[in-house]
Motif scaffolding. Structure first.
Motif, mmCIF file in Angstrom:
data_model
loop_
_atom_site.group_PDB
_atom_site.id
_atom_site.type_symbol
_atom_site.label_atom_id
_atom_site.label_comp_id
_atom_site.label_asym_id
_atom_site.label_seq_id
_atom_site.Cartn_x
_atom_site.Cartn_y
_atom_site.Cartn_z
ATOM 1 N N ARG A 145 -4.176 1.951 2.028
ATOM 2 C CA ARG A 145 -3.368 1.877 0.805
ATOM 3 C C ARG A 145 -3.033 3.256 0.245
ATOM 4 N NH1 ARG A 145 -3.038 -2.649 -3.695
ATOM 5 N NH2 ARG A 145 -0.956 -2.003 -4.348
ATOM 6 N N ASP A 190 1.503 4.632 -2.507
ATOM 7 C CA ASP A 190 0.964 3.300 -2.204
ATOM 8 C C ASP A 190 1.638 2.806 -0.930
ATOM 9 O OD1 ASP A 190 0.411 0.545 -2.052
ATOM 10 O OD2 ASP A 190 0.333 0.361 -4.228
ATOM 11 N N VAL A 205 1.167 0.062 0.679
ATOM 12 C CA VAL A 205 1.470 -1.370 0.633
ATOM 13 C C VAL A 205 2.791 -1.611 -0.096
ATOM 14 C CG1 VAL A 205 0.677 -3.619 -0.219
ATOM 15 C CG2 VAL A 205 -0.965 -2.013 0.772
ATOM 16 N N GLU A 206 2.977 -0.937 -1.225
ATOM 17 C CA GLU A 206 4.193 -1.103 -2.029
ATOM 18 C C GLU A 206 5.326 -0.173 -1.595
ATOM 19 O OE1 GLU A 206 4.581 -3.390 -4.512
ATOM 20 O OE2 GLU A 206 2.577 -4.155 -4.073
#
Length: 77
Positions: A30, A53, A55-56
């Motif tokens: 992450r 980030d 993931v984002e």
């Protein structure tokens, strides 16, 4: 802020960017990278920092560079 937005602003000379790894603060899969930029409205006269980030797929606000105790070489275009 996305990685593309950060890279474009740096290449266009719109901001100065410092980057580095999170080391012991890394969260596998992450968070592992930070970037500090100037100018930025959250930093006033200071560089303002973000963590990336994975993931984002975007940078998340982290704080002012001097408050975080970060120091790194500067990449400018």
């Amino acid at each position: 802020m996305t990685l593309k937005e950060l890279a474009t602003a740096s290449v266009n000379g719109q901001m100065t960017v410092n980057t580095g790894g999170l080391g012991k603060l890394t969260e596998a899969g992450r968070f592992s990278t930070w970037a500090c930029v100037q100018p930025h409205e959250c930093g006033n006269d200071s560089k303002f920092c973000f963590v990336y980030d994975k993931v984002e797929s975007k940078f998340i606000p982290w704080g002012k560079m001097e408050e975080l105790g970060l120091s790194m070489g500067t990449c400018t275009s």
